[in-house]
Write a protein that holds these residues in place. Structure first.
Motif, mmCIF file in Angstrom:
data_model
loop_
_atom_site.group_PDB
_atom_site.id
_atom_site.type_symbol
_atom_site.label_atom_id
_atom_site.label_comp_id
_atom_site.label_asym_id
_atom_site.label_seq_id
_atom_site.Cartn_x
_atom_site.Cartn_y
_atom_site.Cartn_z
ATOM 1 N N TYR A 489 0.840 -1.206 0.000
ATOM 2 C CA TYR A 489 0.000 0.000 0.000
ATOM 3 C C TYR A 489 0.873 1.253 0.000
ATOM 4 C CZ TYR A 489 -4.275 -2.632 1.218
ATOM 5 O OH TYR A 489 -5.357 -3.476 1.219
ATOM 6 N N ILE A 490 1.871 1.243 0.856
ATOM 7 C CA ILE A 490 2.720 2.436 0.972
ATOM 8 C C ILE A 490 3.424 2.720 -0.344
ATOM 9 C CG2 ILE A 490 4.721 3.451 2.126
ATOM 10 C CD1 ILE A 490 3.962 1.813 4.626
ATOM 11 N N GLY A 491 3.919 1.652 -0.966
ATOM 12 C CA GLY A 491 4.598 1.842 -2.249
ATOM 13 C C GLY A 491 3.651 2.302 -3.333
ATOM 14 N N LYS A 492 2.418 1.820 -3.269
ATOM 15 C CA LYS A 492 1.463 2.156 -4.316
ATOM 16 C C LYS A 492 0.903 3.559 -4.176
ATOM 17 C CE LYS A 492 -2.672 0.442 -6.596
ATOM 18 N NZ LYS A 492 -3.799 -0.494 -6.549
ATOM 19 N N TYR A 493 0.596 3.962 -2.939
ATOM 20 C CA TYR A 493 -0.104 5.222 -2.750
ATOM 21 C C TYR A 493 0.756 6.329 -2.135
ATOM 22 C CZ TYR A 493 -4.252 2.380 -3.552
ATOM 23 O OH TYR A 493 -5.189 1.554 -4.104
ATOM 24 N N GLY A 494 1.878 5.955 -1.539
ATOM 25 C CA GLY A 494 2.641 6.977 -0.812
ATOM 26 C C GLY A 494 3.587 7.740 -1.713
ATOM 27 N N LYS A 495 3.046 8.376 -2.730
ATOM 28 C CA LYS A 495 3.900 8.975 -3.748
ATOM 29 C C LYS A 495 4.586 10.241 -3.279
ATOM 30 C CE LYS A 495 3.187 5.810 -6.712
ATOM 31 N NZ LYS A 495 4.240 4.788 -6.817
ATOM 32 N N LEU A 496 4.061 10.845 -2.238
ATOM 33 C CA LEU A 496 4.688 12.069 -1.740
ATOM 34 C C LEU A 496 5.502 11.832 -0.478
ATOM 35 C CD1 LEU A 496 1.924 14.799 -2.141
ATOM 36 C CD2 LEU A 496 3.810 14.252 -3.664
ATOM 37 N N VAL A 497 5.522 10.583 -0.016
ATOM 38 C CA VAL A 497 6.171 10.307 1.263
ATOM 39 C C VAL A 497 7.669 10.547 1.152
ATOM 40 C CG1 VAL A 497 6.758 8.501 2.922
ATOM 41 C CG2 VAL A 497 4.423 8.686 2.055
ATOM 42 N N ARG A 498 8.194 11.376 2.056
ATOM 43 C CA ARG A 498 9.612 11.682 2.063
ATOM 44 C C ARG A 498 10.344 11.001 3.211
ATOM 45 N NH1 ARG A 498 11.438 16.215 -0.417
ATOM 46 N NH2 ARG A 498 12.753 16.628 1.390
ATOM 47 N N THR A 499 9.641 10.795 4.307
ATOM 48 C CA THR A 499 10.260 10.168 5.477
ATOM 49 C C THR A 499 9.424 8.990 5.913
ATOM 50 O OG1 THR A 499 11.006 12.352 6.216
ATOM 51 C CG2 THR A 499 11.112 10.573 7.817
ATOM 52 N N LEU A 500 10.072 7.839 6.059
ATOM 53 C CA LEU A 500 9.352 6.642 6.477
ATOM 54 C C LEU A 500 10.103 5.972 7.614
ATOM 55 C CD1 LEU A 500 7.023 4.615 5.983
ATOM 56 C CD2 LEU A 500 8.532 3.414 4.389
ATOM 57 N N SER A 501 9.398 5.695 8.719
ATOM 58 C CA SER A 501 9.990 5.015 9.872
ATOM 59 C C SER A 501 9.289 3.695 10.075
ATOM 60 C CB SER A 501 9.833 5.845 11.144
ATOM 61 O OG SER A 501 10.387 7.116 10.975
ATOM 62 N N VAL A 502 10.082 2.621 10.128
ATOM 63 C CA VAL A 502 9.536 1.277 10.230
ATOM 64 C C VAL A 502 10.177 0.574 11.412
ATOM 65 C CG1 VAL A 502 9.325 -0.943 9.051
ATOM 66 C CG2 VAL A 502 9.284 1.179 7.717
ATOM 67 N N ALA A 503 9.371 -0.089 12.224
ATOM 68 C CA ALA A 503 9.922 -0.823 13.363
ATOM 69 C C ALA A 503 9.147 -2.107 13.564
ATOM 70 C CB ALA A 503 9.845 0.036 14.626
ATOM 71 N N PHE A 504 9.846 -3.219 13.670
ATOM 72 C CA PHE A 504 9.241 -4.522 13.965
ATOM 73 C C PHE A 504 8.100 -4.823 12.999
ATOM 74 C CE2 PHE A 504 11.658 -4.866 17.781
ATOM 75 C CZ PHE A 504 11.731 -3.588 18.313
ATOM 76 N N ALA A 505 8.348 -4.693 11.711
ATOM 77 C CA ALA A 505 7.261 -4.847 10.748
ATOM 78 C C ALA A 505 7.706 -5.628 9.524
ATOM 79 C CB ALA A 505 6.752 -3.477 10.315
ATOM 80 N N LEU A 516 10.823 0.810 -1.894
ATOM 81 C CA LEU A 516 11.918 1.395 -2.667
ATOM 82 C C LEU A 516 11.520 1.614 -4.121
ATOM 83 C CD1 LEU A 516 14.905 -0.572 -1.118
ATOM 84 C CD2 LEU A 516 14.456 1.865 -0.928
ATOM 85 N N GLU A 517 10.641 0.753 -4.610
ATOM 86 C CA GLU A 517 10.228 0.917 -6.002
ATOM 87 C C GLU A 517 9.096 1.917 -6.144
ATOM 88 O OE1 GLU A 517 9.527 -3.095 -7.194
ATOM 89 O OE2 GLU A 517 11.677 -3.559 -7.244
ATOM 90 N N GLY A 518 8.247 1.996 -5.129
ATOM 91 C CA GLY A 518 7.042 2.815 -5.273
ATOM 92 C C GLY A 518 7.156 4.240 -4.776
ATOM 93 N N CYS A 519 7.900 4.457 -3.709
ATOM 94 C CA CYS A 519 7.909 5.793 -3.095
ATOM 95 C C CYS A 519 8.977 6.659 -3.769
ATOM 96 C CB CYS A 519 8.183 5.695 -1.598
ATOM 97 S SG CYS A 519 6.896 4.784 -0.735
ATOM 98 N N THR A 520 8.562 7.318 -4.809
ATOM 99 C CA THR A 520 9.519 8.032 -5.652
ATOM 100 C C THR A 520 10.071 9.289 -5.002
ATOM 101 O OG1 THR A 520 7.571 8.979 -6.689
ATOM 102 C CG2 THR A 520 8.672 7.198 -7.867
ATOM 103 N N GLN A 521 9.423 9.783 -3.947
ATOM 104 C CA GLN A 521 9.924 10.985 -3.292
ATOM 105 C C GLN A 521 10.677 10.671 -2.007
ATOM 106 O OE1 GLN A 521 9.582 14.273 -4.295
ATOM 107 N NE2 GLN A 521 8.849 13.345 -6.193
ATOM 108 N N LEU A 522 10.907 9.404 -1.752
ATOM 109 C CA LEU A 522 11.503 9.014 -0.470
ATOM 110 C C LEU A 522 12.896 9.603 -0.285
ATOM 111 C CD1 LEU A 522 10.677 7.273 1.949
ATOM 112 C CD2 LEU A 522 11.915 5.375 0.910
ATOM 113 N N GLN A 523 13.092 10.264 0.858
ATOM 114 C CA GLN A 523 14.376 10.883 1.180
ATOM 115 C C GLN A 523 15.054 10.218 2.358
ATOM 116 O OE1 GLN A 523 15.900 13.875 -0.149
ATOM 117 N NE2 GLN A 523 14.606 13.094 -1.776
#
Lengths: 612, 211
Positions: A489-505, A516-523
């Protein structure tokens, strides 16, 4: 919350480019003489470009052609360095020669949670040395997560005669001795903001830095020292406030009692931002005479016509709270996140806060308290609910009920940080539908890998709804039981997401691939304790040069995979950080921190850091 | 589903506070004590220790909440799950600021100096009184039906544990549930029984559980 720079996250304001953005045009400036007509052009250009303030605009302008590059370099006044290791101080100071303000960030954010060992780096020293030589007219400095020594502060104080503003956020390594030099030598100081810093030597002899400010009228506009653990000389502070007519923001530490606060407030009724320190009584309850009574305190507050931001309340005595009623209606910002108060104690206060836009609070107020917030604060933009007891097995004070209530009452919400023990997908979905303006969504379900407590399902659908419905989302932090689906979902819809924090997931490498493939604005990507391995890491090679950094700890990475990344991307610095008790020969990589850099491998890496 | 990677910390919650002058060992909220751990002086990289509490294998099920065999807690059993470094993600500054209010001064009538205890490390009243007993080593705990008193065996003087609450009132220790007590206690005073006559009246026998 604590001033404009408090969060230093660029997500809310649309992001900024780094200093290195325009550097593809070359090293700048040849030595061949410039024809007269071109010189005219450059002068015109400079006159125009000086109006450009946004770094992205400036980076774009610098890429047009060489004259534009030079003109932009001459007219840039504010330098923003998002990663102190992305570029060398020398290179930055050689390109930009007329800088007046610098913002410099160091350690990765997970350093805040003890995941980065001491002495990892981010030393301010090489930067202050370079700037001392290159920028004698420097006025403003803002540092975040840097290691700052007293000697650095001393060099700063002695090198910049026009220095005006110093903000230190989440920094460490300096002490009250360093503050004393700043106070004494920076005669034009307007701003000294210390925000969540960790000072050295707080248990030992501390220096009376407040007494070192000039004895004449000062130009102080903002003084914040709520993170300083040692008491300051109160008489000196009171006198300082009295001779600082421009003072608008004052944030004292918890050693200042409410009686002392009263005295300070009497000296500065023009304050717009007040950090109240302990807001508790040093002696017996205030209701006895002598010193401030609650009534006197209320009267003092009533005199504050311009107050818009209140914080502190470190040891708040609940019976003192009514004293702030007179200012509640004007408040746009209220920080109760250190105040252990109940819903019953919150309600009479929050009821008056119609104009509140920023609210930080402890979960001790429970869902009921949040319902009261939702009922009154229709203009709320930012909410942070912190845990009173920040452990996994603590009693959950807030739940899906509070989240839903907020989403229903505060439709303009842009930013939320919510700590809870467990959550339901339904509540998160509801928030995604009610709060379409969300730019920052950070949900921390403290129980690791906890599913939806009503359905037993993973939290995939909730977070999926957030990325799908909140079309302005730039920053996301996820938690709870999550499968690869959530990442899809995040890769598909999170097109403006610049910061992503993931824990135990996550379940498999696919999760990270989707992102990495979907979030084109990821910084900025920070991941801990998730089952992502080398193949997932290698699926992002096309992205890493466009990102500020990637942090992965306690995942399934190996040296081989990380080495391959380092080999394929020579401009990426790939750091493997080892714990003290880790085997050097271990094939597994516990902590990976990688970032693009024009400076190559840093020469100040400690022994526990291996740069591949 | 991947399990915990085995990195856990005892001190990530309390880093930044210096405890050299107290003999108390730091422990997780709820009172479990880890032998051999040292308090970290500052928030920095915490010592990692693989906890195996009371010899039981560490639970692999995220939902499991097995009781820690070392501590008999009051009310809710204390956390047995190994605490992980940096989780939940709350900055040390905030953790320390909220935590420090659980340290309270302990005064004993007639003693020349005070002590300080961290209420959070005890699971309940019994443990607290035992700790006080250790601290002011002249006392022994004497249990009455609904309260506990400390007795100086040398001269038989009885001391009643009292505390000042958030509202500034002096209360008898033991009336309210333990967690409520920890939240509202500002300081402790071991008062001579003979002076304890003016305290707030006790609730009737059996209607309040001290734990």
């Amino acid at each position: 919350m604590r001033g404009e720079r408090s969060d230093m996250s660029e997500d809310e304001d649309g992001g900024r480019g780094g200093a290195g953005g325009g550097d593809g045009a070359g090293d700048g400036g040849t030595d061949t003489p410039v024809p007269f007509s071109d010189q005219v052009l450059e002068n015109v250009l400079e006159n125009v470009l000086q109006f450009l303030s946004s770094p992205q605009d400036r980076n774009a302008a610098s890429l047009v052609c060489l004259p534009w590059y030079r003109a932009e370099a001459q007219t840039r006044r504010e330098l923003f360095i998002g990663n102190c290791y992305a570029v060398s101080p020398r290179r930055a100071t050689e390109r930009f020669r007329r800088i007046r303000a610098v913002v410099l960030k160091g350690k990765p954010r997970f350093a805040d949670f003890n995941l980065v060992p001491n002495n990892w780096g981010a030393h301010f020293q090489p930067w202050v040395s370079a700037m001392a030589a290159a920028y004698p007219w420097l006025e403003k400095l803002c540092l975040k997560r840097m290691s700052v020594a007293d000697s650095d502060l001393s060099l700063l104080a002695h090198s910049f005669p026009n220095f005006k503003e110093l903000s230190l956020i989440c920094c460490e390594g300096f002490s009250t001795a360093g503050l004393a030099v700043i106070a004494e030598k920076c005669r034009h100081l307007r701003v000294l903001d210390l925000i969540e810093d960790y000072l050295e030597g707080e248990e030992d002899e501390t220096v009376d830095w407040v007494s070192r400010f000039p004895e004449t009228t000062t130009s102080l506009e903002s003084l914040g020292f709520d993170c300083v653990g040692s008491a300051v000389n109160f008489e000196a502070l009171e006198a300082l406030v009295a001779r600082s007519p421009a003072l608008r923001r004052l944030r004292v530490n918890h050693h200042v009692s409410v009686e002392q606060l009263c005295r300070l407030m009497a000296r500065a009724p023009q304050l717009t931002h007040l950090g109240t320190g302990s807001f508790g009584s040093a002696a017996a309850p205030l209701l006895q005479g002598g010193g401030c009574s609650v009534v006197d305190l209320a009267r003092t507050f009533a005199a504050f016509k311009s107050l818009v931001c209140l914080s502190g309340f470190r040891d708040v005595a609940p019976h003192c709270l009514p004293a702030i009623y007179p200012v509640c209606a004007n408040l746009t910002s209220l920080n109760f996140s250190f105040a252990n108060i109940t819903a019953e104690e919150l309600k009479p206060v929050i009821r008056h806060c119609h104009n509140l836009q920023n609210f930080w609070v402890l979960d001790a107020v429970r869902d009921e308290g949040l319902q009261a917030v939702a009922a009154t604060c229709k203009d709320l933009r930012e909410l942070r609910v912190f845990p009173l007891d920040p452990t996994e097995d603590s009693e959950g004070f807030v739940s899906n009920v509070g989240l839903v209530a907020i989403s229903q009452g505060c439709r303009k919400l842009r930013s939320i940080l919510y700590f809870c023990q467990q959550m339901t997908n339904a509540a998160v979905v509801t928030m995604s539908k009610n709060c379409q303006d969300l730019v920052v969504f950070r949900l921390c379900i403290m129980g690791r890998r906890r599913p939806d407590h009503r359905t037993g399902e993973p939290m995939d659908e909730g977070f999926g709804a957030i990325v799908k419905n909140c079309k302005k989302l730039r920053r996301l932090a996820i938690s709870g039981l999550l499968t690869d689906k959530a990442f899809a979902y995040i890769g598909k819809y999170g097109k403006l997401v610049r910061t992503l924090s993931v824990a135990f997931a996550g379940d498999t490498d696919l999760g990270l691939r989707y992102v990495l493939e979907g979030c084109t604005q990821l910084q900025k990507l920070e991941i801990r304790d998730s089952p992502f391995g080398d193949s997932a890491l290698l699926s992002g090679l096309h992205r890493y040069y466009n990102m500020r950094f990637v942090w992965m700890s306690s995942c399934k990475l190996s040296l081989r995979g990380c080495k391959e990344v380092a080999q394929r991307l020579p401009r990426l610095v790939v750091e493997v950080i080892r714990d003290r008790d880790e085997d050097d020969d271990d094939e597994g990589v516990q902590k990976l921190y990688m970032y693009r850099s024009l400076a190559g491998s840093r020469n100040d890496a400690p022994s526990f850091v291996e740069i591949l | 589903m991947s399990t915990d990677t085995g990195k856990s910390s005892t001190e990530s919650e309390v880093s930044g506070l210096d405890y050299e002058e107290t003999e108390l060992k730091l422990g997780l909220p709820g009172g479990s004590r880890i032998a051999g751990s040292e308090p970290e002086k500052k928030r920095g990289f915490a010592e990692t220790v693989d906890l195996s509490l009371a010899g039981e294998p560490r639970s692999r099920d995220p939902g499991d909440r097995s009781t820690d065999g070392l501590v008999s807690g009051a009310g809710k059993p204390p956390a047995a799950k190994a605490q992980v470094v940096g989780w939940p993600p709350v900055r040390s500054f905030r953790k320390n600021a909220l935590k420090s209010c659980t340290y309270v001064k302990v005064a004993v009538d007639g003693a020349p100096y005070l002590r300080k205890v961290d209420l959070e490390i005890y699971g309940g009243y019994q443990q607290l009184l035992t700790a006080l007993e250790d601290m002011f080593s002249c006392f022994t705990v004497r249990n009455y039906p609904n309260e506990r008193r400390l007795v100086d065996p040398v001269n038989g003087t009885e001391y009643v544990p009292t505390y000042e609450d958030k509202d500034g009132d002096w209360m008898l220790v033991g009336d309210v549930p333990w967690k409520m007590f920890v939240a509202s206690c500002k300081r402790l005073r071991l008062m001579k029984s003979s002076e304890a006559v003016n305290l707030a009246p006790r609730t009737p026998q059996g209607s309040t559980s001290a734990r």
